[in-house]
Design an enzyme around this catalytic site. Structure first.
Site, PDB file in Angstrom:
ATOM      1  N   LYS A  90     -22.696 -33.474 -21.141  1.00 40.44           N
ATOM      2  CA  LYS A  90     -21.355 -34.049 -20.969  1.00 40.44           C
ATOM      3  C   LYS A  90     -20.735 -33.450 -19.723  1.00 40.44           C
ATOM      4  O   LYS A  90     -20.724 -32.226 -19.551  1.00 40.44           O
ATOM      5  CB  LYS A  90     -20.494 -33.699 -22.204  1.00 40.44           C
ATOM      6  CG  LYS A  90     -19.109 -34.293 -22.172  1.00 40.44           C
ATOM      7  CD  LYS A  90     -19.075 -35.689 -22.741  1.00 40.44           C
ATOM      8  CE  LYS A  90     -17.850 -36.486 -22.345  1.00 40.44           C
ATOM      9  NZ  LYS A  90     -17.947 -37.198 -21.059  1.00 40.44           N
ATOM     10  N   GLN A 111     -19.836 -26.320 -16.463  1.00 38.72           N
ATOM     11  CA  GLN A 111     -19.551 -27.230 -17.575  1.00 38.72           C
ATOM     12  C   GLN A 111     -20.188 -26.760 -18.885  1.00 38.72           C
ATOM     13  O   GLN A 111     -19.634 -26.959 -19.956  1.00 38.72           O
ATOM     14  CB  GLN A 111     -20.076 -28.632 -17.197  1.00 38.72           C
ATOM     15  CG  GLN A 111     -19.489 -29.758 -18.006  1.00 38.72           C
ATOM     16  CD  GLN A 111     -18.113 -30.213 -17.518  1.00 38.72           C
ATOM     17  OE1 GLN A 111     -17.909 -30.363 -16.324  1.00 38.72           O
ATOM     18  NE2 GLN A 111     -17.186 -30.411 -18.428  1.00 38.72           N
ATOM     19  N   LYS A 114     -17.736 -24.152 -20.254  1.00 37.34           N
ATOM     20  CA  LYS A 114     -16.461 -24.790 -20.562  1.00 37.34           C
ATOM     21  C   LYS A 114     -16.576 -25.592 -21.856  1.00 37.34           C
ATOM     22  O   LYS A 114     -15.748 -25.491 -22.753  1.00 37.34           O
ATOM     23  CB  LYS A 114     -16.084 -25.721 -19.399  1.00 37.34           C
ATOM     24  CG  LYS A 114     -14.784 -26.470 -19.611  1.00 37.34           C
ATOM     25  CD  LYS A 114     -14.550 -27.489 -18.508  1.00 37.34           C
ATOM     26  CE  LYS A 114     -14.703 -26.881 -17.130  1.00 37.34           C
ATOM     27  NZ  LYS A 114     -14.272 -27.763 -16.060  1.00 37.34           N
ATOM     28  N   LYS A 126     -23.507 -32.765 -15.041  1.00 37.52           N
ATOM     29  CA  LYS A 126     -22.582 -33.235 -13.998  1.00 37.52           C
ATOM     30  C   LYS A 126     -23.360 -34.146 -13.067  1.00 37.52           C
ATOM     31  O   LYS A 126     -24.586 -34.062 -12.989  1.00 37.52           O
ATOM     32  CB  LYS A 126     -22.033 -32.031 -13.221  1.00 37.52           C
ATOM     33  CG  LYS A 126     -20.757 -32.311 -12.462  1.00 37.52           C
ATOM     34  CD  LYS A 126     -19.517 -32.219 -13.330  1.00 37.52           C
ATOM     35  CE  LYS A 126     -18.292 -32.679 -12.580  1.00 37.52           C
ATOM     36  NZ  LYS A 126     -17.042 -32.419 -13.307  1.00 37.52           N
ATOM     37  N   ASP A 166     -14.420 -37.699 -12.249  1.00 40.23           N
ATOM     38  CA  ASP A 166     -14.122 -36.454 -11.531  1.00 40.23           C
ATOM     39  C   ASP A 166     -13.516 -36.917 -10.203  1.00 40.23           C
ATOM     40  O   ASP A 166     -13.032 -38.067 -10.117  1.00 40.23           O
ATOM     41  CB  ASP A 166     -15.402 -35.610 -11.331  1.00 40.23           C
ATOM     42  CG  ASP A 166     -15.111 -34.197 -10.828  1.00 40.23           C
ATOM     43  OD1 ASP A 166     -14.735 -33.342 -11.636  1.00 40.23           O
ATOM     44  OD2 ASP A 166     -15.236 -33.944  -9.611  1.00 40.23           O
ATOM     45  N   THR A 210      -6.480 -33.387 -18.586  1.00 43.45           N
ATOM     46  CA  THR A 210      -6.842 -32.187 -17.823  1.00 43.45           C
ATOM     47  C   THR A 210      -5.584 -31.503 -17.283  1.00 43.45           C
ATOM     48  O   THR A 210      -5.411 -30.284 -17.414  1.00 43.45           O
ATOM     49  CB  THR A 210      -7.803 -32.536 -16.672  1.00 43.45           C
ATOM     50  OG1 THR A 210      -8.877 -33.308 -17.204  1.00 43.45           O
ATOM     51  CG2 THR A 210      -8.348 -31.292 -16.009  1.00 43.45           C
ATOM     52  N   ASN A 241      -5.729 -37.161 -10.213  1.00 40.24           N
ATOM     53  CA  ASN A 241      -5.566 -37.236 -11.663  1.00 40.24           C
ATOM     54  C   ASN A 241      -5.064 -35.925 -12.263  1.00 40.24           C
ATOM     55  O   ASN A 241      -4.080 -35.897 -13.005  1.00 40.24           O
ATOM     56  CB  ASN A 241      -6.910 -37.656 -12.269  1.00 40.24           C
ATOM     57  CG  ASN A 241      -6.887 -37.599 -13.773  1.00 40.24           C
ATOM     58  OD1 ASN A 241      -7.287 -36.607 -14.362  1.00 40.24           O
ATOM     59  ND2 ASN A 241      -6.389 -38.635 -14.405  1.00 40.24           N
TER      60      ASN A 241
HETATM   61  P1  NDP Z   1      -8.990 -36.953  -7.819  1.00 37.74           P
HETATM   62  O1  NDP Z   1      -9.990 -37.626  -6.966  1.00 37.74           O
HETATM   63  O2  NDP Z   1      -8.136 -37.767  -8.709  1.00 37.74           O
HETATM   64  O3  NDP Z   1      -8.010 -36.066  -6.910  1.00 37.74           O
HETATM   65  C1  NDP Z   1      -8.502 -35.058  -6.080  1.00 37.74           C
HETATM   66  C2  NDP Z   1      -7.340 -34.515  -5.272  1.00 37.74           C
HETATM   67  O4  NDP Z   1      -7.768 -33.394  -4.532  1.00 37.74           O
HETATM   68  C3  NDP Z   1      -6.814 -35.511  -4.263  1.00 37.74           C
HETATM   69  O5  NDP Z   1      -5.455 -35.271  -4.058  1.00 37.74           O
HETATM   70  C4  NDP Z   1      -7.636 -35.158  -3.025  1.00 37.74           C
HETATM   71  O6  NDP Z   1      -7.047 -35.556  -1.794  1.00 37.74           O
HETATM   72  C5  NDP Z   1      -7.653 -33.671  -3.133  1.00 37.74           C
HETATM   73  N1  NDP Z   1      -8.827 -33.152  -2.430  1.00 37.74           N
HETATM   74  C6  NDP Z   1     -10.121 -33.503  -2.607  1.00 37.74           C
HETATM   75  N2  NDP Z   1     -10.923 -32.845  -1.753  1.00 37.74           N
HETATM   76  C7  NDP Z   1     -10.099 -32.070  -1.034  1.00 37.74           C
HETATM   77  C8  NDP Z   1     -10.305 -31.158   0.015  1.00 37.74           C
HETATM   78  N3  NDP Z   1     -11.537 -30.918   0.492  1.00 37.74           N
HETATM   79  N4  NDP Z   1      -9.217 -30.520   0.527  1.00 37.74           N
HETATM   80  C9  NDP Z   1      -7.967 -30.765   0.039  1.00 37.74           C
HETATM   81  N5  NDP Z   1      -7.718 -31.629  -0.958  1.00 37.74           N
HETATM   82  C10 NDP Z   1      -8.763 -32.267  -1.469  1.00 37.74           C
HETATM   83  O7  NDP Z   1      -9.790 -35.846  -8.649  1.00 37.74           O
HETATM   84  P2  NDP Z   1      -9.359 -35.077  -9.960  1.00 37.74           P
HETATM   85  O8  NDP Z   1      -7.887 -34.853  -9.954  1.00 37.74           O
HETATM   86  O9  NDP Z   1      -9.986 -35.738 -11.108  1.00 37.74           O
HETATM   87  O10 NDP Z   1     -10.118 -33.697  -9.767  1.00 37.74           O
HETATM   88  C11 NDP Z   1      -9.517 -32.566  -9.125  1.00 37.74           C
HETATM   89  C12 NDP Z   1     -10.243 -31.301  -9.526  1.00 37.74           C
HETATM   90  O11 NDP Z   1     -10.173 -31.131 -10.953  1.00 37.74           O
HETATM   91  C13 NDP Z   1     -11.736 -31.244  -9.186  1.00 37.74           C
HETATM   92  O12 NDP Z   1     -12.086 -29.903  -8.919  1.00 37.74           O
HETATM   93  C14 NDP Z   1     -12.394 -31.667 -10.497  1.00 37.74           C
HETATM   94  O13 NDP Z   1     -13.731 -31.197 -10.593  1.00 37.74           O
HETATM   95  C15 NDP Z   1     -11.478 -30.972 -11.486  1.00 37.74           C
HETATM   96  N6  NDP Z   1     -11.521 -31.502 -12.844  1.00 37.74           N
HETATM   97  C16 NDP Z   1     -11.233 -32.815 -13.105  1.00 37.74           C
HETATM   98  C17 NDP Z   1     -11.244 -33.274 -14.401  1.00 37.74           C
HETATM   99  C18 NDP Z   1     -10.812 -34.661 -14.744  1.00 37.74           C
HETATM  100  O14 NDP Z   1     -10.659 -34.938 -15.944  1.00 37.74           O
HETATM  101  N7  NDP Z   1     -10.572 -35.549 -13.789  1.00 37.74           N
HETATM  102  C19 NDP Z   1     -11.652 -32.407 -15.525  1.00 37.74           C
HETATM  103  C20 NDP Z   1     -11.850 -31.019 -15.153  1.00 37.74           C
HETATM  104  C21 NDP Z   1     -11.809 -30.623 -13.855  1.00 37.74           C
HETATM  105  P3  NDP Z   1      -7.573 -36.894  -1.022  1.00 37.74           P
HETATM  106  O15 NDP Z   1      -6.931 -38.020  -1.778  1.00 37.74           O
HETATM  107  O16 NDP Z   1      -7.065 -36.726   0.361  1.00 37.74           O
HETATM  108  O17 NDP Z   1      -9.063 -36.882  -1.094  1.00 37.74           O
END
Ligand code: NDP
Length: 448
Positions: A90, A111, A114, A126, A166, A210, A241
């Site tokens: 998962k 993961q 976690k 993953k 993700d 999350t 997200n």
């Molecule tokens: P999204 O794609 O929805 O959002 C990612 C955000 O991070 C965007 O604002 C993006 O900006 C920014 N970002 C991505 N890469 C970079 C970078 N190199 N430098 C600066 N900003 C960056 O992803 P999520 O919100 O789902 O995921 C965010 C984090 O949370 C990740 O680490 C993910 O692994 C972790 N996570 C997510 C879960 C989930 O349920 N979605 C569960 C557990 C962990 P831009 O739009 O400019 O790319």
């Protein structure tokens, strides 16, 4: 037999050369396991750590698709099925140009622990692709998702491997992939993916889970120190997200969130982020973060310089964007400015130096990703439960379950860390509690 963790690490690094993020994730866990290995020297003979650090299966595949100009594009797809000791693999799928095998392995390794920490029956995995969704049309996104699933479908299933979203993979992409899976298998197998739409097997609270969970975990940490979120100033990074719903929950608990960011920079709004504007900008218009300042005006400002977000003085920092976004220098500035709680919404957003600084600082509580952001995958497991029962729960019921799960994770971390004499060390507690449950299951199942 050489019973040293350093030797184990050196072997694992050599075996997985050129994968720095994977090395970082492995070291972060192994560096805390000394006391457990002292109590269980047999773990060396049983090669528990060597087994855990070698994925059960790694799949790498070609993803061909045709863009809007009629050109054939080729991306590389990955699924790393790390551990099925506790349940079906998962973990999410990430679509981002930076994706490579080492990044997928770091995320998959994290993961395992976690998912174990949630107490739910889910193994660790993953996946993703080096596809950049930014600037692509709806048709291109669909074409990519369909091609990606045309290979992935043979490796997944509700009892085998259950991917989710993700970075770069949200409800839209899950929808296209689910549609293709259904077409290829001729089965409406709701439990094969999580993060689905509400009318076709999704769970209420999954989109929020999350971010909400990260704030609930921060609230538990504050509560254990006799405090709460009311009136606290909070820095959130990211605007995807996780970040958006972390902001929503923090605001609803009385905190003032003053920052957000994306890969082009950050915004600082001393009057508190206007979430309605941010949601419209990022979730609907898919615009850049600097446009927030044009839309809101007031005292809000755009911070273009990398790392500037962490120089804003706050009580609580919630890094929710991506790995290694908060370094040792930023950690020092946050500490100097009086930060009390740091909870990782993203996966491994703090560099090794930053995490070590926070952990070593008296008066700072540090919640590692494994614990703090586990609400997302836990609610995915709740989605699987609803799919198995062909049921759908109310928002209130599901949110109550999420709140209980985050409280249980917090208790598990604290109690385990307490057993080893450091009740405030959430890194130690999360790693040992997650590791112990998965190892018990592995050993019971023999050498497989
Ligand atoms: P999204 O794609 O929805 O959002 C990612 C955000 O991070 C965007 O604002 C993006 O900006 C920014 N970002 C991505 N890469 C970079 C970078 N190199 N430098 C600066 N900003 C960056 O992803 P999520 O919100 O789902 O995921 C965010 C984090 O949370 C990740 O680490 C993910 O692994 C972790 N996570 C997510 C879960 C989930 O349920 N979605 C569960 C557990 C962990 P831009 O739009 O400019 O790319």
């Amino acid at each position: 037999m050489d019973r040293s963790i350093d030797r184990l690490k050196a072997d694992i690094f050599a075996r997985n050369a050129g994968e720095p993020e994977f090395h970082q994730a492995v070291a972060e866990v192994l560096d805390t396991l000394g006391p457990v290995l002292d109590r269980h020297p047999e773990y060396f003979e049983l090669a528990v750590i060597r087994r855990l650090s070698e994925p059960e299966r790694q799949i790498i595949f070609r993803v061909p698709w045709v863009d809007d100009n009629g050109h054939v594009q080729i991306n590389r797809g990955y699924r790393v099925e790390f551990s099925s000791a506790l349940g079906p693999y998962k973990g999410g799928l990430r679509f981002h140009p930076s994706v490579n095998l080492g990044i997928v392995k770091f995320l998959g390794f994290e993961q395992i622990f976690k998912n174990s920490l949630t107490g739910m029956p889910i193994g660790g995995g993953k996946g993703g692709a080096d596809f950049d969704p930014r600037g692509r049309s709806e048709r291109e996104i669909m074409a990519f998702c369909q091609s990606f699933m045309s290979e992935l479908f043979r490796h997944i299933g509700e009892h085998t491997d259950v991917p989710a979203g993700d970075i770069g993979v949200g409800g839209r992409e899950i929808g296209y992939m689910f549609g293709q899976y259904k077409r290829l298998t001729n089965r409406f197998e709701a439990g094969v993916l999580t993060g689905k739409g509400m009318t076709w097997g999704g769970s209420l609270v999954r989109p929020e889970a999350t971010g909400y969970g990260t704030v609930l975990f921060a609230q538990e940490m504050l509560g254990a120190a006799g405090d709460d979120l009311e009136g606290k100033r909070v820095a959130v990074s990211g605007s995807g997200n996780v970040a958006i719903y972390a902001i929503e929950k923090a605001q609803s608990l009385g905190a003032k969130v003053v920052t957000a960011s994306d890969s082009s920079g950050a915004i600082h709004d001393p009057d508190g982020i206007n979430l309605e504007v941010l949601k419209q900008l990022k979730l609907v218009d898919r615009g850049r973060i600097s446009e927030y300042v044009d839309r809101v005006g007031g005292r809000s400002e755009f911070l273009a310089e990398p790392g500037a977000i962490w120089r804003v003085p706050v009580d609580i920092a919630l890094p929710c964007a991506t790995q290694n976004e908060l370094d040792g220098e930023a950690a020092a500035v946050l500490i100097e400015n009086g930060v009390r709680v740091v909870a990782e919404g993203a996966n491994m957003p703090c560099t090794k130096a930053a995490a070590e600084r926070f952990r070593a600082e008296d008066g700072v509580l540090f919640g590692p990703a494994k614990a703090a952001n586990a609400g997302g995958v836990a609610t995915s497991a709740l989605e699987m439960q609803q799919n198995a029962q062909r049921d759908s729960w109310s928002f209130e019921h599901t949110e109550t379950r999420l709140t209980e799960i985050m409280r249980d994770i917090h208790t598990r971390c604290q109690e385990t860390a307490g057993e080893y004499g450091k009740p405030d060390d959430y890194v130690l507690g999360a790693n040992i509690a997650g590791f112990s449950r998965v190892v018990d299951a592995m050993l019971a199942q023999g050498v497989v």
